[in-house]
Design an enzyme around this catalytic site. Structure first.
Site, short mmCIF file in Angstrom:
data_model
loop_
_atom_site.label_atom_id
_atom_site.label_comp_id
_atom_site.label_asym_id
_atom_site.label_seq_id
_atom_site.Cartn_x
_atom_site.Cartn_y
_atom_site.Cartn_z
CG ASP A 153 -8.65 32.28 -1.60
OD1 ASP A 153 -8.28 31.22 -1.06
OD2 ASP A 153 -9.23 33.19 -0.97
CB SER B 296 -10.31 18.32 8.97
OG SER B 296 -9.36 19.34 8.77
CB SER B 297 -7.01 15.10 6.47
OG SER B 297 -6.48 15.39 7.75
CG HIS C 35 8.55 -1.53 7.40
ND1 HIS C 35 8.88 -0.73 6.34
CD2 HIS C 35 8.01 -0.68 8.31
CE1 HIS C 35 8.57 0.53 6.60
NE2 HIS C 35 8.03 0.57 7.80
CG HIS C 36 4.99 -0.31 10.65
ND1 HIS C 36 5.53 0.61 11.52
CD2 HIS C 36 4.96 0.30 9.44
CE1 HIS C 36 5.81 1.72 10.86
NE2 HIS C 36 5.48 1.56 9.60
CB SER D 135 13.35 21.56 -1.96
OG SER D 135 13.62 20.21 -1.67
CE1 TYR E 63 8.85 8.08 3.34
CE2 TYR E 63 7.13 6.41 3.29
CZ TYR E 63 8.46 6.76 3.41
OH TYR E 63 9.41 5.78 3.63
CE LYS F 266 12.07 14.10 -2.14
NZ LYS F 266 11.86 15.36 -2.87
CG HIS G 247 5.43 3.35 5.97
ND1 HIS G 247 6.15 3.06 7.10
CD2 HIS G 247 6.33 3.91 5.13
CE1 HIS G 247 7.41 3.40 6.96
NE2 HIS G 247 7.54 3.92 5.75
CB THR H 245 14.86 9.01 1.25
OG1 THR H 245 13.51 8.55 1.21
CG2 THR H 245 15.02 9.95 2.42
CG HIS I 25 3.60 12.51 23.11
ND1 HIS I 25 3.98 13.82 22.94
CD2 HIS I 25 4.60 11.75 22.55
CE1 HIS I 25 5.16 13.86 22.33
NE2 HIS I 25 5.55 12.63 22.08
CD1 TRP J 145 1.54 6.20 19.31
CD2 TRP J 145 0.85 6.46 17.21
NE1 TRP J 145 2.56 5.78 18.50
CE2 TRP J 145 2.16 5.94 17.20
CE3 TRP J 145 0.23 6.72 15.99
CZ2 TRP J 145 2.85 5.66 16.02
CZ3 TRP J 145 0.91 6.44 14.81
CH2 TRP J 145 2.20 5.92 14.83
NE ARG K 285 7.46 -0.23 20.16
CZ ARG K 285 7.06 0.05 18.93
NH1 ARG K 285 6.93 1.29 18.55
NH2 ARG K 285 6.80 -0.93 18.07
CD GLU L 102 -0.35 10.82 8.93
OE1 GLU L 102 -0.17 11.79 9.68
OE2 GLU L 102 -1.12 10.85 7.96
#
Length: 596
Positions: free
Chosen positions: A88, A162-163, A295-296, A261, A250, A324, A246, A321, A59, A132, A443, A248
């Protein structure tokens, strides 16, 4: 069918990304519903502990890498060249290669649900089961001897290719292919956030690639990069994973911020308040996102100095943040607001992302984080950020750009039903998780006892998850309805200010009959200094060359899953076959005639 398979048109590739990613989104949602059914009551026995581990691993992996990122990529592909006035992307065949690699990597990852007998497993499913996040040492061969983790690490490496291909492509496109007069501070906010996102992609994905290569060497060649008994430390994986993980976050949220926006000014009939501040705060988020990963890891014992530094940087990143959010609210303030479905989702994004951001700030304090980590409070936080943030933002983009992408208008009444069911469902599903976590439910567990006192809250959460499923069904009905109740979309159904609204819906293969010259940041709106620009002529004054289709991106991409099958099945000749397909595809691609 051949045109779709060989296409190098950025618009068709955008649609391929959209429908493929949406199918994976449905798969990830089905996995989530099974998880919630298992947890709906104490001592649940819908699935086994092993299957539950596979479900929550797949998931998370599916939603992050196969649904949300490529759904954003569908808008990058379709909308960015239109917004900057390009015919293009810079490298059309590389764009096609990126899509086919994504599709094949996603299929390889999900094939793990069905190929158990090929690996002499007692069940059909040998899906990844280590979370994950893939923490060491759970992913070492000693603790996970089957092919489960192998599918995960090889699939993610393919998706990383790919990315990266897409990332370099869009950076070159935005920097080099803007219309005449479109200075960087005239680039629309969505294209700006796309640019920041792609820089994060090309710098973050090599980090996770290094971590996955180390893990691959540990599992296949007997090295000990993460094995504590051999003198290494499992914390190396955590540092590499979260140093990627982290940024990721963003990579997932900045495109949604860009969409909001665009949507708010259009439906408030006002220019984006503080455009320059919004752009530079996005750039600042991109830079500061690299300084918060630990912080993780407050619970692993990094020491008071490291904890203090990362607590400070985590609190600081809330500033751009918050800037914004104030700019978006100021854009709405005093505007001539039209309550479209796209605006509903955009405003819902702001509200839900504020909740996710505030619960995130509570994780910035190490003493608080030590109480919250590994509880459902963290699950609530990530879902408010990625569902309340990214998913709501993406749906705002879908309703906003659907007329441009398909030439048809979605039903606004059905869209409102979709929004309110989603809004109610997500709050029912995820808000109780804050309380479930604070009451002590860990969890990553597949069952719990009635004595924990969270049974009713878990049932409410499960009801909320099924409400979200009903909302997605309403969206699918809305989409299918456009095939029978056709409401053709004009060039500009919303009165937008950016270039994509100056051409037909859907756009012709060449996009612009004449490349526009841009004189202001809002070229289609009247400003104090500029009149609205004229739309390009309906018919090109001269023939326009567009890139032809090509089989070679698909053939080159096919080499990667064949290469991955070699270590999966421990078959050496597959490695040579995969390398040969990849090299032949690249060679023929390189020498393919420009004119076909």
């Amino acid at each position: 069918m051949k045109r779709w398979i060989t296409t190098t048109d950025h618009k068709r590739i955008g649609l391929l990304y959209f429908w493929t990613a949406f199918c994976f989104f449905l798969v990830g949602g089905l996995e989530a519903l099974l998880i919630r059914l298992q947890l709906a009551q104490p001592n649940g026995h819908l699935v086994s502990a092993e299957t539950y581990n596979q479900l929550f691993t797949m998931h998370g992996t599916t939603m992050v890498f196969l649904a949300l990122m490529p759904l954003s990529a569908s808008f990058f592909n379709y909308i960015v060249p239109l917004q900057i006035g390009a015919r293009d992307v810079a490298f059309p065949r590389l764009n096609a290669f990126s899509y086919w690699v994504f599709l094949l990597g996603g299929l390889l990852l999900n094939a793990s649900w069905l190929v158990g007998p090929l690996f002499h497993a007692p069940h059909w499913n040998v899906a990844p089961n280590g979370g994950w996040f893939g923490y060491a040492n759970l992913t070492e061969r000693q603790f996970s001897p089957g092919p489960n983790i192998d599918f995960w690490l090889l699939g993610l490496q393919i998706l990383g290719i790919s990315s990266l291909a897409a990332g370099f492509n869009f950076i070159v496109t935005i920097l080099n292919m803007r219309a005449p007069g479109m200075k960087m501070l005239r680039v629309p906010a969505f294209s700006w956030m796309t640019l920041v996102t792609q820089f994060l992609v090309i710098t973050a994905f090599p980090v996770i690639t290094v971590g996955l290569v180390f893990l691959m060497f540990d599992r296949f060649f007997g090295t000990h990069f993460y094995v504590a008994t051999a003198g290494a430390t499992p914390l190396l994986w955590q540092h590499l994973f979260w140093l990627f993980g982290h940024p990721e976050v963003y990579i997932l949220i900045l495109p949604a911020m860009g969409i909001v926006s665009e949507v708010l000014p259009t439906f408030a009939r006002k220019p984006l308040f503080g455009y320059t501040v919004v752009v530079f705060s996005g750039v600042l988020i991109g830079f500061m996102g690299w300084g918060v990963w630990s912080h993780h890891m407050f619970a692993v014992g990094l020491g008071p100095i490291a904890d203090s530094v990362f607590a400070g940087t985590t609190m600081l990143i809330a500033v751009p943040t918050g800037v914004k959010i104030f700019n978006w609210i100021a854009t709405l303030w005093g505007g001539d607001i039209r309550g479209s479905t796209a605006l509903h989702f955009a405003v819902g994004f702001i509200a839900m992302f504020i909740i996710g951001g505030l619960s995130g700030v509570t994780h910035a304090s190490p003493p608080a984080d030590l109480q919250q980590t590994d509880t459902y409070y963290v699950v609530a936080h990530i879902h408010y950020v990625l569902f309340g943030g990214t998913v709501l933002g993406l749906f705002a983009g879908i309703y906003y750009w659907w007329p441009k992408m398909t030439g048809r208008l979605l039903s606004e009444p059905l869209g409102k039903w979709h929004f309110w069911l989603t809004f109610l469902g997500m709050n029912l599903a995820f808000f109780p998780m804050h309380l479930i976590g604070l009451l002590g439910m860990p969890r990553r567990i597949y069952t719990y006892t009635p004595e924990l006192g969270v049974s009713a809250l878990n049932l409410v959460s499960t009801v909320g998850a099924f409400l979200i499923a009903v909302a997605i069904l309403v969206f699918l009905v809305n989409v299918l309805r456009t095939r029978t109740h056709v409401r053709p979309a004009p060039n500009d159904p919303w009165g937008g200010a950016t270039l994509e609204w100056s051409i037909p819906s859907p756009p012709p293969v060449y996009n612009f009959s004449v490349i526009p010259t841009v004189a202001s940041r809002l070229p289609r709106w009247k400003t104090e200094r500029h009149e609205p620009m004229r739309d390009p002529p309906a018919v090109p004054p001269a023939p326009i060359h567009v890139p032809p289709g090509s089989w070679w991106p698909l053939i080159a991409a096919l080499g990667l899953p064949v290469l991955a099958l070699a270590p999966l099945t421990h078959t050496l000749w597959l490695a040579f076959l995969g390398a040969a397909i990849l090299l032949v595809g690249i060679y023929r691609w390189a020498f393919e005639p420009f004119e076909v």
